[in-house]
Design an enzyme around this catalytic site. Structure first.
Site, PDB file in Angstrom:
ATOM      1  N   ASP A   1       0.998  -1.216   0.043  1.00 33.64           N
ATOM      2  CA  ASP A   1       0.048  -0.116  -0.004  1.00 33.64           C
ATOM      3  C   ASP A   1       0.798   1.225   0.051  1.00 33.64           C
ATOM      4  OD1 ASP A   1      -2.298  -1.275  -0.187  1.00 33.64           O
ATOM      5  OD2 ASP A   1      -2.761  -1.116   1.975  1.00 33.64           O
TER       6      ASP A   1
ATOM      7  N   ALA B   1      -5.838  12.019  21.115  1.00 35.44           N
ATOM      8  CA  ALA B   1      -5.663  12.233  22.886  1.00 35.44           C
ATOM      9  C   ALA B   1      -6.362  13.835  23.065  1.00 35.44           C
ATOM     10  CB  ALA B   1      -4.162  12.082  22.812  1.00 35.44           C
TER      11      ALA B   1
ATOM     12  N   GLN C   1       2.326  10.663   2.769  1.00 33.94           N
ATOM     13  CA  GLN C   1       3.581  10.509   2.991  1.00 33.94           C
ATOM     14  C   GLN C   1       4.473  11.848   2.954  1.00 33.94           C
ATOM     15  OE1 GLN C   1       4.029   7.957  -0.177  1.00 33.94           O
ATOM     16  NE2 GLN C   1       4.393   5.910   1.159  1.00 33.94           N
TER      17      GLN C   1
END
Length: 269
Positions: free
Chosen positions: A46, A186, A224
């Protein structure tokens, strides 16, 4: 038909890529063309397909992708490394069949004197701070929604919902839905600070705008691609007008991919 091959540097991937190149050169129907292809074959996993997508994203509406995986089964790779002959036969009998998935549009405004940026992502975009708590205002369709405090935010496509988004507690979305998802990392929730605390899913006619309180020291990712050296004034996320297309010679059903990847055990096993 013009075909390009995009491979990672692994020995198995290089071997498969060379086999493909040889078969394409021997074909009377196929032509190898790395500059202006109609089909892009990704050989690897992937991550390799993500790289291939960004390599050819200027022509994303003109090409169809095919994925060969040389390691573990991926979400974008339908063919195995030992199926080169079968894939080439499918290419030679191609009739234009395809399946398409939504992409993420990312518009970044900076507060310095440099130009703004426009990106597209196949999986996701994240925003985090290098140090300390990230504080941002979140707007939905131009209206204030909440002030987020926490480690960061992940905005994903339906296909990307199985990647980083899933690891931070986001929902998995079938790519037949033309939507984007925002998941918290978070978040801080107490008597003083409060966020929604759950993922939100945005339809095609709406958009998300993120405005950091502190424009410095933020890390922005687009798949990326990494951006960390410019002050970010705002980021707007929406469904991209363009889509990615895969050549549908055979195509594993999305929920079967999810089951195979994350569950793996079936009643008949």
């Amino acid at each position: 038909m013009k075909v390009a091959i995009y491979s990672n540097d692994g020995s198995t991937s290089n071997r498969v890529a060379q086999q493909l190149k040889t078969k394409i050169d021997e074909s009377k129907i196929l032509e190898y063309d790395g500059l202006n292809p109609e089909i892009v074959i990704s050989v690897g996993g992937d991550g390799t397909l993500l790289s291939a997508f960004h390599h050819y994203n200027d022509a994303v509406s003109k090409v169809r992708f095919v994925g060969i995986h040389t390691g573990h089964l991926g979400f974008y790779t339908d063919w195995r490394d030992y199926e080169v002959n079968e894939l080439v036969e499918s290419l030679e009998n191609d009739n234009g069949q395809s399946v398409s998935y939504p992409l993420l549009s990312i518009k970044v405004k900076y507060s310095d004197d440099g130009p703004d940026d426009n990106f597209i992502a196949l999986n996701e975009s994240t925003l985090k701070r290098i140090n300390g708590t990230m504080v941002t205002d979140i707007y939905i369709k131009g209206e204030f929604f909440e002030k987020f405090r926490g480690d960061g935010l992940c905005v994903s496509t339906p296909t990307g919902s199985t990647a980083y988004n899933k690891s931070v507690g986001g929902a998995i979305i079938n790519p037949q839905l033309n939507a984007i998802q925002v998941s918290e990392m978070a978040s801080i929730n107490n008597r003083v600070f409060r966020t929604l605390g759950s993922p939100i899913i945005i339809p095609p006619d709406e958009w998300i705008t993120i405005v950091p309180d502190n424009q410095e020291h933020n890390i922005l990712t687009c798949d990326q691609l990494l951006i960390h050296n410019r002050p970010i004034k705002s980021i707007q996320y929406s469904i991209c007008n363009e889509r990615i297309y895969f050549a549908q010679y055979r195509h594993t059903h999305f929920w079967k991919r999810v089951s195979n990847s994350f569950i793996g055990v079936h009643p008949d096993d």
